[in-house]
Design a protein around this motif. Structure first.
Motif, mmCIF file in Angstrom:
data_model
loop_
_atom_site.group_PDB
_atom_site.id
_atom_site.type_symbol
_atom_site.label_atom_id
_atom_site.label_comp_id
_atom_site.label_asym_id
_atom_site.label_seq_id
_atom_site.Cartn_x
_atom_site.Cartn_y
_atom_site.Cartn_z
ATOM 1 N N GLN A 189 42.028 82.858 69.468
ATOM 2 C CA GLN A 189 43.442 82.514 69.527
ATOM 3 C C GLN A 189 44.197 83.185 68.388
ATOM 4 O O GLN A 189 43.606 83.683 67.433
ATOM 5 N N LYS B 207 49.182 77.282 68.732
ATOM 6 C CA LYS B 207 47.716 77.284 68.831
ATOM 7 C C LYS B 207 47.079 76.142 68.039
ATOM 8 O O LYS B 207 45.877 75.911 68.150
ATOM 9 N N PHE C 212 39.140 75.276 71.725
ATOM 10 C CA PHE C 212 40.464 75.744 72.124
ATOM 11 C C PHE C 212 41.471 74.636 71.840
ATOM 12 O O PHE C 212 41.564 73.657 72.572
ATOM 13 N N SER D 97 38.405 71.936 75.074
ATOM 14 C CA SER D 97 39.823 72.263 75.048
ATOM 15 C C SER D 97 40.686 71.014 74.970
ATOM 16 O O SER D 97 40.263 69.913 75.336
#
Length: 373
Positions: free
Chosen positions: A258, A264, A337, A360
């Protein structure tokens, strides 16, 4: 104990395999990957690309405007889209117009386009924007284009049908967004041309239902010409996933792919590592971060890592080519993530293709690309 469970889940993740007796290019894909193989059937049958009633499909001259496409998520999306067209076997002659040499080289190497047209080598965003709106139309007339497929924004002075492929959520930022968009001088123009596409383009493609819903919230009447074509992976990525042996050796290495942008949520990433070190101090946790061409953009987070006392456990790679990303995914326990706002999260697909389980956030478009368990 939890560390051992994670290792077990990594070993059991579904893996693409070929079946005996299947066609050479056929494959058995994990459900997560099979669901995202790019398809353009919806757009084709909508009439946007003209299907004859006699069932005879004439050759369509499609030009893809990749003037602003550079290595990264946009490049992955472009190659996946080209791959989808070829897999469907549609009578389409594809020309890719691009500025960045890396983009042209990747398209040529893939063999998925019939022709490439280089313009304005490595042009700035502003220069490319002006050229597209003033000169691209002339190129399309020379190429006798039937359809232009362009990214994120409506292009003016175009002599053929225009399909806009929306991959940038910032153009339709939700009212309750957890982070702010960039405030550069070009943002208002980009926002305006994205909304213009919803009103004037022959069709609009979105990489997720999430971004489509946000766009229709702004221009509800666009729903009739909106379609979802999720990001896909090129055969090159899937072939490498099948042919290269797994290199994971049990190391407690986490990987993040990322940028250093605010959405992010990189502080969450670093704080997670700090918590893991406290809860399981006997484990030699390592975090590798790959992304952002400008390594200087990571300096605030490097200072944060120092304040958390985890500097010796973090490796900052900066931008990495696909081969290096491939190696990192195969060597890591899992992909972490932490993004709070994504239209189409490519790293989730790429990690599953390498048998690296993704962990995630459960917001924005992420639930469309990843199921729990």
């Amino acid at each position: 104990r939890s560390f051992k469970i994670e290792l077990r889940s990594r070993e059991l993740l579904p893996w693409p395999r070929r079946k005996a007796g299947m066609a050479e290019d056929a494959r058995v894909l994990p459900p997560q990957l099979d669901h995202f193989r790019t398809s353009v059937l919806e757009v084709w049958h909508s009439g946007t690309l003209a299907v004859h009633e006699t069932a005879r499909l004439r050759m369509i001259r499609l030009v893809i405007n990749a003037m602003t496409t550079k290595p990264g998520g946009a490049m992955t999306g472009l190659l996946g889209l080209l791959n989808g067209y070829r897999q469907l076997g549609l009578p389409v002659h594809i020309t890719v117009v691009a500025s960045a040499k890396n983009t042209l080289d990747a398209v040529l190497q893939s063999g998925l386009a019939d022709r490439t047209e280089p313009y304005l080598p490595d042009a700035s965003g502003l220069r490319a924007f002006v050229w597209q709106n003033l000169r691209l139309g002339k190129t399309l007339r020379r190429l006798k284009a039937d359809v232009l497929l362009t990214n994120n924004h409506f292009v003016f002075n175009i002599p053929c049908k225009q399909i806009v492929h929306h991959r940038n959520l910032w153009r339709f930022l939700p009212d309750d967004a957890v982070c702010e968009a960039n405030h550069s001088y070009g943002e208002p123009i980009r926002d305006w041309t994205a909304v213009k596409a919803l009103k004037a383009a022959d069709a609009n493609l979105f990489v997720s239902d999430f971004i489509r819903r946000e766009a229709e919230r702004i221009v509800p009447e666009s729903a009739a010409t909106n379609y979802v074509v999720r990001n896909g992976l090129s055969d090159d990525v899937l072939d490498r996933a099948e042919s290269v042996p797994d290199r994971y050796d049990g190391r407690p290495q986490l990987l993040a792919i990322q940028s250093a942008n605010n959405h992010k949520a990189n502080p969450t990433l670093l704080e997670t590592l700090a918590v893991l070190r406290k809860k399981a101090p006997e484990v030699d946790w390592k975090l590798h971060i790959a992304g952002s061409p400008d390594r200087g953009s990571w300096k605030p987070f490097q200072r944060m890592a120092q304040s958390l006392g985890i500097t010796d456990s973090v490796t900052w790679h900066g931008f990495c080519p696909h081969d290096r990303i491939d190696e990192l995914l195969r060597e890591s326990l899992c992909l972490v993530f932490t993004s709070l706002l994504e239209a189409g999260p490519n790293p989730l697909l790429e990690s599953m293709a390498r048998r690296c389980p993704p962990i995630s956030t459960n917001v924005a478009a992420m639930p469309e690309f990843l199921d729990s368990g």
